[in-house]
Design an enzyme around this catalytic site. Structure first.
Site, PDB file in Angstrom:
ATOM      1  CG  ASP A   1      83.822-131.280 107.409  1.00  0.00           C
ATOM      2  OD1 ASP A   1      83.250-132.008 106.665  1.00  0.00           O
ATOM      3  OD2 ASP A   1      83.590-131.022 108.719  1.00  0.00           O
TER       4      ASP A   1
ATOM      5  CD  GLU B   1      62.876-103.520 116.807  1.00  0.00           C
ATOM      6  OE1 GLU B   1      63.842-103.023 116.109  1.00  0.00           O
ATOM      7  OE2 GLU B   1      62.226-104.498 115.966  1.00  0.00           O
TER       8      GLU B   1
ATOM      9  N   PRO C   1      74.339-109.702 115.500  1.00  0.00           N
ATOM     10  CG  PRO C   1      72.579-108.560 114.349  1.00  0.00           C
ATOM     11  CD  PRO C   1      72.954-109.439 115.510  1.00  0.00           C
TER      12      PRO C   1
ATOM     13  NE  ARG D   1      79.332-131.889 110.454  1.00  0.00           N
ATOM     14  CZ  ARG D   1      80.506-131.689 109.765  1.00  0.00           C
ATOM     15  NH1 ARG D   1      81.586-130.972 110.110  1.00  0.00           N
ATOM     16  NH2 ARG D   1      81.034-132.610 108.953  1.00  0.00           N
TER      17      ARG D   1
HETATM   18  N1  ADE Z   1      70.892-112.245 115.686  1.00  0.00           N
HETATM   19  C1  ADE Z   1      70.467-111.586 114.667  1.00  0.00           C
HETATM   20  N2  ADE Z   1      71.107-111.827 113.516  1.00  0.00           N
HETATM   21  C2  ADE Z   1      72.099-112.546 113.920  1.00  0.00           C
HETATM   22  C3  ADE Z   1      73.428-112.985 113.144  1.00  0.00           C
HETATM   23  N3  ADE Z   1      73.511-112.765 112.098  1.00  0.00           N
HETATM   24  N4  ADE Z   1      74.089-113.680 113.953  1.00  0.00           N
HETATM   25  C4  ADE Z   1      74.093-113.933 115.005  1.00  0.00           C
HETATM   26  N5  ADE Z   1      73.016-113.534 116.017  1.00  0.00           N
HETATM   27  C5  ADE Z   1      71.998-112.741 115.260  1.00  0.00           C
END
Ligand code: ADE
Length: 222
Positions: free
Chosen positions: A164, A113, A86, A150
């Site tokens: 697209d 975690e 994230p 794709r």
């Molecule tokens: N791992 C956990 N959440 C994620 C996300 N939003 N994007 C990429 N990998 C992740």
């Protein structure tokens, strides 16, 4: 193109690899996708892959050894190593086009975690699929792989992704099929006219209208 995915949960990929367009692309040798279990690279006698965080904190942290060994094993001079987290840069269609030109991608799916910070040094790129936290990188790696496959030559008809959503920073235009009228809702007349130039013009107008309403931020980028 070859895509290698490192994960602690290989069976999560069964349906993804064996259905629909991804299955067909693999069968037709347009892409080779391999799933590797990170645990198989563990040198620990119990195949341990994670441990407590130094300094305390809840949850287990993925250890560097299995991931470093896996990447060392798979990486060549043509490889791009991508860490799913994230904290990465937010994925978009432009990145999908750029990654679809690569020869070999290695995805590292983090889990639990978190992962030992030193694993970051392996990555050429860190990608997030959005500002929300998933339980691991498996779903992000599938989403990114799907968006890339794709786009590969011969996987779907070129016209299918020419218009697209997000190409030229515009959302897609509306499409209709039979019947011409359903529950009082009619297919726009122009689409039944057979007049190709008018249809093209209408579609572009609809793309702009829809983008103005739903994603004005995209129009600013045009
Ligand atoms: N791992 C956990 N959440 C994620 C996300 N939003 N994007 C990429 N990998 C992740």
């Amino acid at each position: 193109m070859k895509i290698d995915i490192l994960t602690l949960f290989p069976s999560m990929f069964d349906g993804f690899l064996n259905e629909s367009i991804i299955k067909r692309a693999r069968d037709n040798k347009k892409v080779e996708i391999n799933i590797y279990n990170i645990r198989d690279y563990s040198k620990d006698k119990h195949k341990k892959v994670d441990d407590y965080a130094f300094g305390g904190g809840s949850g287990m942290v993925l250890m560097p050894q299995p991931i470093f060994d896996a990447v060392d094993n798979l990486k060549t001079s043509d490889s791009k190593v991508i860490l799913l987290t994230p904290q990465g840069c937010i994925y978009n269609q432009k990145m999908a086009y750029s990654l679809s030109k690569e020869k070999h991608l290695i995805f590292i799916c983090g889990h639990y975690e978190g992962f030992d910070e030193r694993i970051r040094s392996l990555a050429d790129l860190e990608i997030s699929i959005g500002d929300y936290v998933l339980t691991g990188g498996e779903i992000p790696s599938m989403a990114i792989t799907d968006s890339i496959v794709r786009l590969l030559d011969g996987v779907i008809k070129e016209e299918s992704h020419e218009f697209d959503s997000f190409n030229n920073n515009l959302l897609d235009y509306p499409v209709y099929t039979k019947p011409v009228e359903y529950r009082g809702m009619k297919v726009p007349e122009v689409l039944l006219s057979g007049h190709h130039a008018n249809i093209q013009k209408w579609r572009l107008e609809e793309q702009i209208k829809r983008t103005e309403i739903r994603r004005p931020d995209l129009l600013e980028k045009r």
